[in-house]
Design an enzyme around this catalytic site. Sequence first.
Site, PDB file in Angstrom:
ATOM      1  N   ASN A   8      21.081  54.727  61.731  1.00  0.00           N
ATOM      2  CA  ASN A   8      21.209  54.630  61.057  1.00  0.00           C
ATOM      3  C   ASN A   8      23.380  55.496  60.427  1.00  0.00           C
ATOM      4  OD1 ASN A   8      22.294  54.679  58.118  1.00  0.00           O
ATOM      5  ND2 ASN A   8      20.519  55.604  57.719  1.00  0.00           N
ATOM      6  N   TRP A   9      23.944  54.929  61.159  1.00  0.00           N
ATOM      7  CA  TRP A   9      25.007  55.273  60.723  1.00  0.00           C
ATOM      8  C   TRP A   9      26.222  55.796  59.589  1.00  0.00           C
ATOM      9  CZ3 TRP A   9      27.833  51.961  65.519  1.00  0.00           C
ATOM     10  CH2 TRP A   9      27.360  51.958  66.566  1.00  0.00           C
ATOM     11  N   LYS A  10      24.899  55.058  58.791  1.00  0.00           N
ATOM     12  CA  LYS A  10      25.244  55.787  57.485  1.00  0.00           C
ATOM     13  C   LYS A  10      27.437  55.084  56.993  1.00  0.00           C
ATOM     14  CE  LYS A  10      22.128  59.250  57.519  1.00  0.00           C
ATOM     15  NZ  LYS A  10      21.281  60.456  56.329  1.00  0.00           N
ATOM     16  N   HIS A  95      16.986  53.577  51.271  1.00  0.00           N
ATOM     17  CA  HIS A  95      17.083  54.718  52.173  1.00  0.00           C
ATOM     18  C   HIS A  95      17.078  55.579  51.155  1.00  0.00           C
ATOM     19  CE1 HIS A  95      19.060  57.053  54.238  1.00  0.00           C
ATOM     20  NE2 HIS A  95      18.833  57.490  54.649  1.00  0.00           N
ATOM     21  N   GLU A  97      19.211  57.478  50.459  1.00  0.00           N
ATOM     22  CA  GLU A  97      20.385  57.637  49.197  1.00  0.00           C
ATOM     23  C   GLU A  97      20.720  57.117  49.039  1.00  0.00           C
ATOM     24  OE1 GLU A  97      22.453  57.868  53.476  1.00  0.00           O
ATOM     25  OE2 GLU A  97      21.061  60.521  53.897  1.00  0.00           O
ATOM     26  N   GLU A 167      10.420  58.837  55.527  1.00  0.00           N
ATOM     27  CA  GLU A 167      11.718  59.556  55.276  1.00  0.00           C
ATOM     28  C   GLU A 167      11.463  60.991  54.142  1.00  0.00           C
ATOM     29  OE1 GLU A 167      15.403  57.931  57.964  1.00  0.00           O
ATOM     30  OE2 GLU A 167      15.380  57.957  55.820  1.00  0.00           O
ATOM     31  N   GLY A 173      19.380  65.456  56.834  1.00  0.00           N
ATOM     32  CA  GLY A 173      20.478  65.859  57.455  1.00  0.00           C
ATOM     33  C   GLY A 173      20.513  67.123  56.878  1.00  0.00           C
ATOM     34  N   SER A 212      16.561  64.165  60.334  1.00  0.00           N
ATOM     35  CA  SER A 212      16.506  65.266  61.792  1.00  0.00           C
ATOM     36  C   SER A 212      15.375  64.806  62.832  1.00  0.00           C
ATOM     37  CB  SER A 212      16.613  66.515  60.817  1.00  0.00           C
ATOM     38  OG  SER A 212      17.147  67.215  59.729  1.00  0.00           O
TER      39      SER A 212
HETATM   40  P1  PGA Z   1      19.429  62.043  59.471  1.00  0.00           P
HETATM   41  O1  PGA Z   1      19.499  60.583  58.802  1.00  0.00           O
HETATM   42  O2  PGA Z   1      18.799  61.663  60.805  1.00  0.00           O
HETATM   43  O3  PGA Z   1      20.815  62.635  59.387  1.00  0.00           O
HETATM   44  O4  PGA Z   1      18.394  63.203  59.036  1.00  0.00           O
HETATM   45  C1  PGA Z   1      17.872  60.322  59.011  1.00  0.00           C
HETATM   46  C2  PGA Z   1      17.898  58.452  57.756  1.00  0.00           C
HETATM   47  O5  PGA Z   1      19.034  59.450  56.139  1.00  0.00           O
HETATM   48  O6  PGA Z   1      17.980  57.611  58.355  1.00  0.00           O
END
Ligand code: PGA
Length: 250
Positions: A8-10, A95, A97, A167, A173, A212
């Site tokens: 997931n490159w966000k 997700h 976010e 998640e 993150g 993470s």
């Molecule tokens: P992260 O993000 O690996 O940077 O913790 C995972 C995600 O949000 O899918």
Amino acid sequence: MKPLIAGNWKMHLNRADAAALAGELVRSLPAPLEYADVALFPPFPYIADVLGAVADSDIEVGAQNMHEADRGAFTGEVSGPMLLDVGATRVLVGHSERRHVFGESDGATNQKIKAALGHDIAPTLCVGEQLEEREAGQTEAVVERQLRAGLDGVSAERANTVTVAYEPVWAIGTGLTASPEQAGEVHAFIRGLLIDIWGDAGARVRILYGGSVKPANASALLKTPEIGGVLVGGASLTTNLFLPIIRAAE
Ligand code: PGA
């Protein structure tokens, strides 16, 4: 089923770097890739470029979000038919976010899941508790609410098109990872719910872990029962971190 390793490159990278990263993955991985499925979720404007870069490989490409309507006056949104039009075959839904930064509700995730399935785009429903919720002993209640609401009205015939990602929000993150034991407990709980919802079909749904994931913890997580892959954010942005995570599935 092979584990799914998803990146997931966000809202990261630029057009050239996105295509270069995808191309480097293709050149570095054996084809066919026997031991894992790989999917990339670039920002919307780079989906077509990334698809071009992975054209001769098995790597799949999806979007990080979509709107449930096919078209209309929804400024700033992107629809399922638009994703199909550029060639995206997967989409992340709900997700953390989206839920916690943009206020996406359980009801909205359900509409998006149904819309994605209606277009034969394979959705990954993301669920997970926040730190306060875990500390208050509400992890299972939160995960159950998000899962049942997100999948409400989706029939068992569609189960094989759905992926679930657990998640924990406190692990995203932050560098804090759920231990394989912590993740395994919630994955087993989710498996029970999926079987309750879909019967036998629920036993075959892939459940990814995200939060993470790094080269150092990927292998232990992937060996944990009921962890059918990983959804990787930060560590999917460079080949020197993402390739060892993919290879950890071997
Ligand atoms: P992260 O993000 O690996 O940077 O913790 C995972 C995600 O949000 O899918």
